[in-house]
Design a protein around this motif. Structure first.
Motif, PDB file in Angstrom:
ATOM      1  N   GLY A 209      94.620  35.625  51.474  1.00  0.00           N
ATOM      2  CA  GLY A 209      93.241  35.442  51.034  1.00  0.00           C
ATOM      3  C   GLY A 209      92.970  36.113  49.663  1.00  0.00           C
ATOM      4  N   THR A 210      91.960  36.265  49.370  1.00  0.00           N
ATOM      5  CA  THR A 210      91.570  36.821  47.780  1.00  0.00           C
ATOM      6  C   THR A 210      90.171  37.650  48.138  1.00  0.00           C
ATOM      7  N   ILE A 211      90.470  38.893  47.405  1.00  0.00           N
ATOM      8  CA  ILE A 211      89.179  39.501  47.071  1.00  0.00           C
ATOM      9  C   ILE A 211      89.176  40.111  45.829  1.00  0.00           C
ATOM     10  N   GLY A 212      88.180  39.384  44.878  1.00  0.00           N
ATOM     11  CA  GLY A 212      87.937  39.992  43.260  1.00  0.00           C
ATOM     12  C   GLY A 212      89.356  39.269  42.794  1.00  0.00           C
ATOM     13  N   TYR A 213      90.041  40.339  42.208  1.00  0.00           N
ATOM     14  CA  TYR A 213      91.133  40.055  41.176  1.00  0.00           C
ATOM     15  C   TYR A 213      92.443  39.877  41.925  1.00  0.00           C
ATOM     16  N   LEU A 214      92.542  40.190  43.270  1.00  0.00           N
ATOM     17  CA  LEU A 214      93.659  40.431  44.003  1.00  0.00           C
ATOM     18  C   LEU A 214      93.953  39.188  45.179  1.00  0.00           C
ATOM     19  N   THR A 215      95.013  38.751  44.988  1.00  0.00           N
ATOM     20  CA  THR A 215      95.224  37.548  45.963  1.00  0.00           C
ATOM     21  C   THR A 215      96.457  38.037  46.956  1.00  0.00           C
ATOM     22  N   ALA A 216      96.232  38.138  48.208  1.00  0.00           N
ATOM     23  CA  ALA A 216      97.553  38.442  49.118  1.00  0.00           C
ATOM     24  C   ALA A 216      97.910  37.016  49.724  1.00  0.00           C
ATOM     25  N   VAL A 217      99.046  36.897  49.375  1.00  0.00           N
ATOM     26  CA  VAL A 217      99.587  35.662  49.856  1.00  0.00           C
ATOM     27  C   VAL A 217     100.264  35.690  51.191  1.00  0.00           C
ATOM     28  N   THR A 218     100.721  36.986  51.541  1.00  0.00           N
ATOM     29  CA  THR A 218     101.220  37.355  52.889  1.00  0.00           C
ATOM     30  C   THR A 218     100.144  38.165  53.608  1.00  0.00           C
ATOM     31  N   PRO A 219     100.335  38.203  54.887  1.00  0.00           N
ATOM     32  CA  PRO A 219      99.534  39.113  55.775  1.00  0.00           C
ATOM     33  C   PRO A 219      99.987  40.773  55.224  1.00  0.00           C
ATOM     34  N   CYS A 220      98.946  41.539  55.350  1.00  0.00           N
ATOM     35  CA  CYS A 220      99.196  42.963  55.037  1.00  0.00           C
ATOM     36  C   CYS A 220      97.906  43.881  54.947  1.00  0.00           C
ATOM     37  N   SER A 221      98.068  44.937  55.006  1.00  0.00           N
ATOM     38  CA  SER A 221      97.106  46.136  54.934  1.00  0.00           C
ATOM     39  C   SER A 221      97.213  46.502  53.492  1.00  0.00           C
ATOM     40  N   ILE A 222      95.987  46.619  52.779  1.00  0.00           N
ATOM     41  CA  ILE A 222      96.013  47.089  51.240  1.00  0.00           C
ATOM     42  C   ILE A 222      94.938  47.707  50.873  1.00  0.00           C
ATOM     43  N   THR A 223      94.863  48.692  50.117  1.00  0.00           N
ATOM     44  CA  THR A 223      93.864  49.369  49.647  1.00  0.00           C
ATOM     45  C   THR A 223      94.120  49.659  48.001  1.00  0.00           C
ATOM     46  N   TRP A 224      93.096  49.318  47.308  1.00  0.00           N
ATOM     47  CA  TRP A 224      93.059  49.536  45.678  1.00  0.00           C
ATOM     48  C   TRP A 224      92.174  49.870  45.226  1.00  0.00           C
TER      49      TRP A 224
END
Length: 970
Positions: free
Chosen positions: A704-719
């Motif tokens: 999925g995509t949020i703002g300028y960041l796209t995650a191609v693979t499932p993950c937990s992420i904070t930026w």
């Protein structure tokens, strides 16, 4: 006996005056003086080093010890089948082991000056006659363990108690009695060479074996016990001085597991440290000393494994396994035992001075923070040790603060000055709960997202007979069906892989759980966001197949005996202590609630919430039928407040969103509810995310995509922004499934410049040679066991211009080729847009001073949430055309992203292809981008985000097949 090896002068010189590794044995055998010194040190670990009594804790401990011993003596009723009637028949292992433990208490009282039994010959004779009775009839070198008996009583429990008694009464025992006691211990311990002997059990057995040798002056047993700690028989494979990769023991990243799959740093882990610290202390003045070099891992784990799971001197419940069902071993009992381990280490001259001072400082911190007199006081050894620390005026260590994730055990802890939280999850790697030996009989949802919250408002909440009276079907944080569960099973893991999270800058935390109940009757996608003054909980896909209602429990609070005021939307409810009639009601629209003994609750989605106030009754024997605890059968009544969401009978896609504000005030809770300082951007089965200030925290269950960041693979992420004046953009990412090989992210942010720092596991591929703003981030997570990976970029708007960056991507770095749109025109650069409802800043030209824009009315800046200064400066510039290798002018955007995908697919030597799921995600993203390419007018800007909470971002690349909400039973 092990092969002898001498300590040469050369070896000593190489180690700066001490050998790096202690030999098996010295050329000179242990002398009678050596054995006498060993017994003196051992006795001091049981009685404490006697000194002038100046501490209230010592008076309390000595009075408690004498009183307990006197009660045991008065209740003795010797017969042919028992010493104490309640421990009959004595031939059962649990009964002779407990008889030894009572005799040890009496022997302690006999041996300590100031006790009412000090050197009382009648007491001495009573203990010796009891030892003779058990030794001749029940437990000796000829006994054979009966089928069905607990081996621990024979090999660990009884030997450890018997060693202490024999050393306390050493001068009063005949040589024959000493020899018989030593032979009994050695025979019942048996072989110590098993590979399965790890962690706490290995430490306990080795300690008992050393004690047997100290009693009988047998150097061979002292040597065997000492070198079994290091597991010399198998070249250190199961040494308790090292991290382990399987089985019981210390793991990398702060976890301690027992019985292979159960998080246990607050139970077996503490026992491990207690026995090891005692062995280190006793052996320190002998040739069999344990060198400080061997203890490096042991000492490092004190900060990473044990301090984060303590709160106010108590071991948190989420890492205590089945011990929570034992009334006689509350959370403070294990906190005190850990304190005693620190004191044993601190009293060992071979331990470096800086370590000893730190251990004393940490012990004082535990002692000062704990409500010990009200709960579980120090024993005499601990009391004498703390008196010495106080006399040395060593200041207390600072308590833990921030977020501590231990991915190997599916646990996360979050510490704030006035409260703390602990999250218990489970997965295909970690067991849901431990139920063994008829203990912990109602544990069904203890590993399904149980959220423990500790507050200064009610510090004894989980110690106030919580476990026998709590409602096991309304466990805080858990989503589950209301169908009755059967008897608990032992040693099984959860059904799904995803359980874990990460910490953000050490101060914030993110966790996620793909929950499917043991009976597969309920499921949910669950996320928790741990902030500076709140915990945000999101749930989606709440489903059921049990034919009953599915509830998500927000709270089930054990109210203090004095009562606690409770209000809903500021309106106080009737909750006087001692009331008779309970109440339960559902509010269709409620914004917030407040409980004096906890803090605030904010309901972010305005959906119906049910409140329940009731009396609950129970007995400790309802949850523990092990013979040790059958005496705790008194009925107990406690009052509870329960708050939950009823998703209905067998729901398909239930959701929830709420916030906990521990230790907050009613006014703070109301303000939070009126203008939430966080924005729930997504709450679906594919993506759950929140945004606050300049930070985004998200669980990507799929790409999925949020703002300028796209995650191609499932993950937990904070930026978000980090560093002084928010000069950096930092990304933290983890793989909670621990099954992936790589995580792939696309960041297309015009504000990012060069790399400030990154972990070695991260590879970057810039979109354009020598320039910044578009980068593919590939994280190698294979074998990382869910740990957090980080990369930080410098923000151009903070620095001023690109030329001022301290580092730029070199022109020879691997880059992607670029393409044009179908029409041959360069697609204009995506206008930078903030996340929904975020505060932004703008500027007229590169390098101009940022000026904050006025925040939207729906957002409140809150410093306690980690508020940063206004966001990054915007740069308005014309699209800059560059030339590709073929001479075609292009502008990076979605075409560049597509090209990045193509490079990944066509360059297997550079980036190894991931699992099939990654390939599928890559193909799906490429297909989506191709569609966008053919219809450029319908393409959303890269930075766009749906503004309404819970909406699915239109740029999320997902399969067209619907995701199943729940698995069917086999």
């Amino acid at each position: 006996m092990a092969t002898k090896a001498s300590i040469t002068g050369a070896a000593a010189a190489a180690g700066g005056g001490a050998p790096l590794l202690n030999p098996y044995v010295t050329d000179a055998p242990l002398t009678p003086a050596n054995f006498q010194k060993l017994r003196q040190r051992w006795k001091a670990t049981v009685t404490g080093k006697y000194m002038r009594v100046t501490s209230d804790d010592v008076y309390f401990a000595l009075s408690k010890l004498s009183g307990t011993a006197e009660q045991y003596i008065a209740n003795m009723q010797p017969s042919r089948i028992h010493i104490w009637e309640d421990l009959s028949p004595i031939h059962l292992s649990v009964n002779f082991r407990k008889s030894y433990e009572r005799l040890r208490t009496i022997a302690q009282s006999y041996s300590i000056p100031g006790s009412i039994h000090y050197h009382d010959l009648n007491v001495q004779e009573t203990v010796i006659q009891s030892l003779d009775f058990i030794g001749s009839e029940i437990y000796n070198a000829s006994v054979v363990q009966a089928k069905g008996e607990n081996w621990w009583n024979f090999r660990i429990g009884a030997p450890l108690a018997l060693v202490d008694i024999a050393i306390l009464l050493y001068d009063d025992l005949t040589p024959r009695r000493r020899h018989e006691i030593g032979a009994t211990i050695v025979k019942n311990i048996g072989s110590i060479g098993q590979r399965s002997l790890k962690g706490a059990n290995r430490a306990d057995i080795c300690l008992a074996l050393i004690g047997a040798g100290v009693i009988t002056n047998e150097e061979a047993e002292v040597s065997r016990g000492r070198w079994c700690l290091s597991d010399k028989e198998y070249d250190g494979e199961n040494s308790i001085f090292q991290l382990v990769r399987s089985g019981e023991g210390l793991y990398e990243g702060g976890s301690y597991l027992s019985h292979e799959i159960f998080p246990y740093s607050g139970g077996y882990g503490v026992q491990h440290y207690y026995s090891l610290s005692k062995a280190v202390n006793v052996l320190s003045k002998s040739p069999y000393y344990i060198n400080s070099t061997e203890l490096e891992v042991t000492f490092a784990a004190i900060n990473s494994t044990f301090s984060p799971v303590m709160w106010r001197g108590m071991m948190m419940a989420h890492i205590r396994g089945r011990d929570i069902s034992r009334k006689s071993e509350p959370d403070a009992f294990w906190g005190n035992l850990f304190l005693q381990s620190l004191l044993y280490f601190a009293d060992t001259e071979l331990v470096p001075r800086k370590n000893r001072r730190f251990f004393k400082s940490l012990a004082r911190s535990i002692w000062e923070a704990a409500p010990l007199p009200d709960l579980y006081g120090l024993n005499i050894t601990q009391a004498f040790g703390m008196q010495k620390v106080l006399e040395e005026r060593i200041p207390p260590a600072a308590p833990p603060l921030g977020t501590f994730a231990t991915p190997m055990s599916d646990r996360l802890m979050h510490h704030r000055p006035e409260w703390a939280a602990a999250l218990a999850m489970s997965s295909s790697r970690i067991g849901r709960y431990e139920a063994l030996n008829h203990e912990n009989l109602k544990p069904w949802y203890q590993g399904d997202g149980f959220l423990y919250v500790y507050t200064d408002k009610d510090p004894l909440h989980f110690s106030n007979d919580y476990w026998p009276t709590m409602d096991p079907y309304h466990t805080p944080g858990v989503t589950n069906g209301q169908n009755p569960q059967g008897p608990p099973a032992y040693k099984f893991t959860a059904h799904r892989d995803w359980a874990g999270g990460l910490d953000w800058r050490g101060t914030h935390g993110l966790a996620g759980l793909d929950a499917l109940s043991t009976d597969k009757g309920s499921s949910a996608k669950k996320s928790w966001f741990f902030l500076l003054n709140s915990i945000i909980a999101l749930g989606a896909g709440c489903a059921g197949l049990s034919g009953t209602e599915v509830h998500t429990t927000y709270e089930s609070r054990n109210l203090p005996s004095a009562g606690s005021n409770f209000s809903i939307n500021g309106e106080y409810q009737i909750m006087n202590p001692g009331w008779i009639k309970p109440w339960e009601e559902t509010h269709q629209r409620v914004d917030w609630a407040y409980l004096d003994s906890f803090g605030g609750y904010v309901f972010l989605d305005k959906e119906p919430v049910t409140f329940k106030h009731e009396k609950r009754k129970g007995k400790w024997t309802d949850i523990n039928q092990y013979p040790d605890y059958l005496g705790f059968s008194d009925a107990i009544t406690r009052e509870y407040l329960t708050i939950y969401r009823n998703h209905g009978i067998d729901p398909k896609d239930g959701r929830y969103a709420y916030a906990l504000l521990p230790s907050s005030s009613p006014d703070d809770t109301r303000k939070f509810a009126t203008k939430p300082p966080i924005n729930v951007t997504h709450n679906t089965q594919r993506l759950q995310a929140i945004q606050f200030n300049n930070t985004v925290m998200a669980n990507f269950w799929s790409s999925g995509t949020i703002g300028y960041l796209t995650a191609v693979t499932p993950c937990s992420i904070t930026w978000g922004h980090s560093g002084v004046e928010d000069k950096y953009l930092t990304i933290s990412v983890s793989d909670p499934t621990q099954k992936a090989t790589r995580i792939v992210l696309f960041l297309n942010d015009p504000d990012i410049g060069g790399v400030v720092e990154k972990d070695d596991s991260i590879q970057l591929r810039w979109g354009r040679a020598g320039e910044t703003g578009s980068v593919t981030i590939t994280v190698n997570v294979e074998g990382a066991h869910g740990k957090t990976h980080r990369v930080s970029f410098e923000r151009i708007s903070w620095r001023g211009t690109l030329d001022n960056l301290p580092w730029r991507p070199p022109s020879n770095e691997i880059t992607t080729s670029t393409t044009t749109t179908a029409s041959g025109h360069v697609r204009p650069a995506a206008t930078k847009k903030p996340l929904a409802n975020n505060t932004t800043v703008t500027s007229t030209k590169i390098g101009s001073k940022p000026s904050p824009a006025k925040p939207k009315a729906s957002v409140v800046g809150n410093a306690s949430l980690g508020a940063a200064k206004p966001g990054p400066a915007k740069t308005k510039s014309k699209p800059v055309a560059t030339k590709s290798g073929s001479g075609t002018a292009v502008k990076p955007g979605h075409a560049t992203v597509k090209s990045s995908l193509g490079t990944i697919k066509s360059s297997p030597r550079t980036i190894k292809p991931g699992p099939s799921t990654v390939k599928s995600s890559l193909a799906t993203v490429e297909s989506s981008l191709a569609s966008a390419k053919s219809s450029p007018t319908s393409l959303k800007p890269t930075g766009a985000v749906e503004s309404s909470p819970g909406a699915v971002d239109s740029t999320v690349a997902t399969s067209t097949e619907p995701e199943p909400t729940i698995e069917a039973s086999n």
